[in-house]
Write a protein that holds these residues in place. Structure first.
Motif, PDB file in Angstrom:
ATOM      1  N   TYR A 182       0.776  -1.173   0.012  1.00  0.00           N
ATOM      2  CA  TYR A 182       0.076  -0.027   0.055  1.00  0.00           C
ATOM      3  C   TYR A 182       1.014   1.350  -0.104  1.00  0.00           C
ATOM      4  O   TYR A 182       0.693   2.085  -0.728  1.00  0.00           O
ATOM      5  N   VAL A 183       1.955   1.300   0.868  1.00  0.00           N
ATOM      6  CA  VAL A 183       2.816   2.345   1.090  1.00  0.00           C
ATOM      7  C   VAL A 183       3.549   2.370  -0.275  1.00  0.00           C
ATOM      8  O   VAL A 183       3.944   3.832  -0.550  1.00  0.00           O
ATOM      9  N   ALA A 184       3.958   1.394  -0.848  1.00  0.00           N
ATOM     10  CA  ALA A 184       5.029   1.440  -1.924  1.00  0.00           C
ATOM     11  C   ALA A 184       4.308   2.067  -3.172  1.00  0.00           C
ATOM     12  O   ALA A 184       4.818   2.756  -3.945  1.00  0.00           O
ATOM     13  N   ARG A 185       2.943   2.011  -3.388  1.00  0.00           N
ATOM     14  CA  ARG A 185       2.206   2.255  -4.281  1.00  0.00           C
ATOM     15  C   ARG A 185       1.812   3.745  -4.299  1.00  0.00           C
ATOM     16  O   ARG A 185       1.646   4.379  -5.446  1.00  0.00           O
ATOM     17  N   ARG A 186       1.917   4.478  -3.296  1.00  0.00           N
ATOM     18  CA  ARG A 186       1.687   5.736  -2.888  1.00  0.00           C
ATOM     19  C   ARG A 186       2.795   6.856  -2.772  1.00  0.00           C
ATOM     20  O   ARG A 186       2.438   8.023  -2.805  1.00  0.00           O
ATOM     21  N   MET A 187       3.796   6.194  -2.300  1.00  0.00           N
ATOM     22  CA  MET A 187       4.946   7.037  -1.774  1.00  0.00           C
ATOM     23  C   MET A 187       5.663   7.662  -3.186  1.00  0.00           C
ATOM     24  O   MET A 187       5.747   7.210  -4.274  1.00  0.00           O
ATOM     25  N   GLU A 188       6.326   8.762  -2.821  1.00  0.00           N
ATOM     26  CA  GLU A 188       7.170   9.484  -3.800  1.00  0.00           C
ATOM     27  C   GLU A 188       8.445   8.194  -3.980  1.00  0.00           C
ATOM     28  O   GLU A 188       8.886   7.696  -3.190  1.00  0.00           O
ATOM     29  N   LEU A 201       6.489   6.920   9.959  1.00  0.00           N
ATOM     30  CA  LEU A 201       5.611   5.892  10.788  1.00  0.00           C
ATOM     31  C   LEU A 201       5.993   5.461  11.805  1.00  0.00           C
ATOM     32  O   LEU A 201       5.123   4.873  12.581  1.00  0.00           O
ATOM     33  N   ASP A 202       7.221   5.178  12.200  1.00  0.00           N
ATOM     34  CA  ASP A 202       7.567   4.715  13.399  1.00  0.00           C
ATOM     35  C   ASP A 202       7.127   5.575  14.499  1.00  0.00           C
ATOM     36  O   ASP A 202       6.707   5.164  15.467  1.00  0.00           O
ATOM     37  N   GLN A 203       7.135   6.969  14.088  1.00  0.00           N
ATOM     38  CA  GLN A 203       7.046   7.954  15.229  1.00  0.00           C
ATOM     39  C   GLN A 203       5.451   7.808  15.552  1.00  0.00           C
ATOM     40  O   GLN A 203       5.198   7.985  16.623  1.00  0.00           O
ATOM     41  N   GLU A 204       4.765   7.642  14.518  1.00  0.00           N
ATOM     42  CA  GLU A 204       3.174   7.840  14.736  1.00  0.00           C
ATOM     43  C   GLU A 204       2.870   6.544  15.311  1.00  0.00           C
ATOM     44  O   GLU A 204       1.857   6.643  16.091  1.00  0.00           O
ATOM     45  N   GLY A 209       0.770   4.030  20.047  1.00  0.00           N
ATOM     46  CA  GLY A 209       0.692   2.931  20.963  1.00  0.00           C
ATOM     47  C   GLY A 209       0.133   1.842  19.949  1.00  0.00           C
ATOM     48  O   GLY A 209      -0.398   0.963  20.703  1.00  0.00           O
ATOM     49  N   ARG A 210       0.301   1.775  18.795  1.00  0.00           N
ATOM     50  CA  ARG A 210      -0.340   0.550  18.278  1.00  0.00           C
ATOM     51  C   ARG A 210       0.666   0.321  16.837  1.00  0.00           C
ATOM     52  O   ARG A 210       1.771   1.044  16.723  1.00  0.00           O
ATOM     53  N   GLY A 211       0.488  -0.704  16.239  1.00  0.00           N
ATOM     54  CA  GLY A 211       1.261  -1.238  15.203  1.00  0.00           C
ATOM     55  C   GLY A 211       1.072  -0.448  13.855  1.00  0.00           C
ATOM     56  O   GLY A 211       0.139   0.392  13.895  1.00  0.00           O
ATOM     57  N   ILE A 212       1.833  -0.443  12.705  1.00  0.00           N
ATOM     58  CA  ILE A 212       1.744   0.261  11.509  1.00  0.00           C
ATOM     59  C   ILE A 212       0.764  -0.234  10.975  1.00  0.00           C
ATOM     60  O   ILE A 212       0.931  -1.280  10.164  1.00  0.00           O
ATOM     61  N   THR A 213      -0.576   0.193  10.633  1.00  0.00           N
ATOM     62  CA  THR A 213      -1.491  -0.445   9.964  1.00  0.00           C
ATOM     63  C   THR A 213      -1.796   0.553   8.728  1.00  0.00           C
ATOM     64  O   THR A 213      -1.298   1.422   8.586  1.00  0.00           O
ATOM     65  N   ARG A 214      -2.687  -0.034   7.896  1.00  0.00           N
ATOM     66  CA  ARG A 214      -3.196   0.764   6.573  1.00  0.00           C
ATOM     67  C   ARG A 214      -3.600   1.973   7.063  1.00  0.00           C
ATOM     68  O   ARG A 214      -3.050   3.143   6.436  1.00  0.00           O
ATOM     69  N   PRO A 215      -4.561   2.160   8.092  1.00  0.00           N
ATOM     70  CA  PRO A 215      -5.109   3.645   8.385  1.00  0.00           C
ATOM     71  C   PRO A 215      -3.732   4.463   8.779  1.00  0.00           C
ATOM     72  O   PRO A 215      -3.937   5.662   8.622  1.00  0.00           O
ATOM     73  N   VAL A 220      -0.349   9.085   7.588  1.00  0.00           N
ATOM     74  CA  VAL A 220       1.145   9.882   7.469  1.00  0.00           C
ATOM     75  C   VAL A 220       1.286  10.012   6.153  1.00  0.00           C
ATOM     76  O   VAL A 220       1.929  11.204   5.632  1.00  0.00           O
ATOM     77  N   LEU A 221       0.942   9.382   4.981  1.00  0.00           N
ATOM     78  CA  LEU A 221       1.211   9.698   3.747  1.00  0.00           C
ATOM     79  C   LEU A 221       0.337  10.891   3.493  1.00  0.00           C
ATOM     80  O   LEU A 221       0.932  12.009   2.631  1.00  0.00           O
ATOM     81  N   ALA A 222      -0.727  11.262   3.786  1.00  0.00           N
ATOM     82  CA  ALA A 222      -1.430  12.295   3.615  1.00  0.00           C
ATOM     83  C   ALA A 222      -0.598  13.505   4.553  1.00  0.00           C
ATOM     84  O   ALA A 222      -0.762  14.838   3.926  1.00  0.00           O
ATOM     85  N   ARG A 223      -0.218  13.574   5.569  1.00  0.00           N
ATOM     86  CA  ARG A 223       0.668  14.265   6.424  1.00  0.00           C
ATOM     87  C   ARG A 223       1.786  14.817   5.434  1.00  0.00           C
ATOM     88  O   ARG A 223       2.011  16.244   5.766  1.00  0.00           O
TER      89      ARG A 223
END
Length: 229
Positions: A182-188, A201-204, A209-215, A220-223
């Protein structure tokens, strides 16, 4: 690079990461540049030039060459006449960002002449192609045009995914394949953007206090204004 190691000039950037050959992932987009850099000392010339947009991996290749050749690394904007005058015969030097607006072209041209006179080795990096407007010194422009070069194009899908996997693994983050895709298709499409994105993503994830999920990834991508399709 961190600290003041023996392989750094006093004008080297502080805080830049040391990147190893083992960390470099080779694929179609960067293979020619990697082959040129790692063929040292059998280069076709004593000075070579790497082109590529920010984040394309130029600094990583410069670090690889510096490790192999015992070269020092500097940014072109930090070069001064006194630094060049102090270079010994047969020196090895990687000079990054020669197209920076802060670069003194006269100093860069002096460096090329010094390398020729003292049989030094130079690896130069630039994000800008030589054009009619840059460099303004014609002799410098001619020298750069004649220099052996390699281009670093935008990384392909396979490399982007591999980089993301490695960056997550470096931080000991377990991320589902679906999220990575998901990330690879949308990132620069740059290695630099991948590093920045994984750090965010790590900081977020830590903040939530949760894992790195699609939401989480979408937020983060939007930010970062990388955006979604």
């Amino acid at each position: 690079m961190t600290g003041a190691s023996p392989r750094q000039l006093t004008f080297a950037l502080e805080g830049s990461p040391r990147l190893s050959a083992e960390d470099y992932l080779v694929e179609r987009s960067n293979a020619p540049a990697h082959a040129l850099v790692t063929s040292w000392p059998n280069w076709p010339s004593r000075a070579v030039l790497l082109y590529g947009q920010p984040g394309s991996g130029k600094s990583h290749l410069a670090a690889i060459w510096a490790e192999v050749a015992g070269a020092r690394i500097a940014t072109a904007a930090q070069l001064r006449e006194a630094d060049i005058a102090a270079l010994p015969a047969g020196f090895q030097l990687a000079v990054e960002d020669i197209d920076s607006a802060d670069v003194h072209e006269e100093v860069l041209f002096h460096l090329l002449n010094t390398a020729r006179e003292r049989e030094g080795w130079l690896l130069l990096t630039s994000a800008t192609e030589v054009t009619a407007s840059w460099p303004r010194i014609r002799d410098l422009s001619s020298r750069l045009r004649a220099m052996p070069r390699a281009d670093l194009s935008a990384p392909g899908d396979e490399l982007v995914r591999a980089v993301l996997v490695k960056l997550f693994d470096d931080r000991q983050l377990a991320v589902d394949v679906e999220v990575i895709d998901y990330v690879a298709r949308r990132m620069e499409r740059s290695i630099g953007s991948a590093r920045r994105l994984v750090a965010e993503l790590d900081q977020e994830a830590l903040a939530l206090g949760r894992g790195i999920t699609r939401p989480v990834a979408a937020a983060v991508l939007a930010r970062l204004s990388i955006g979604e399709d």
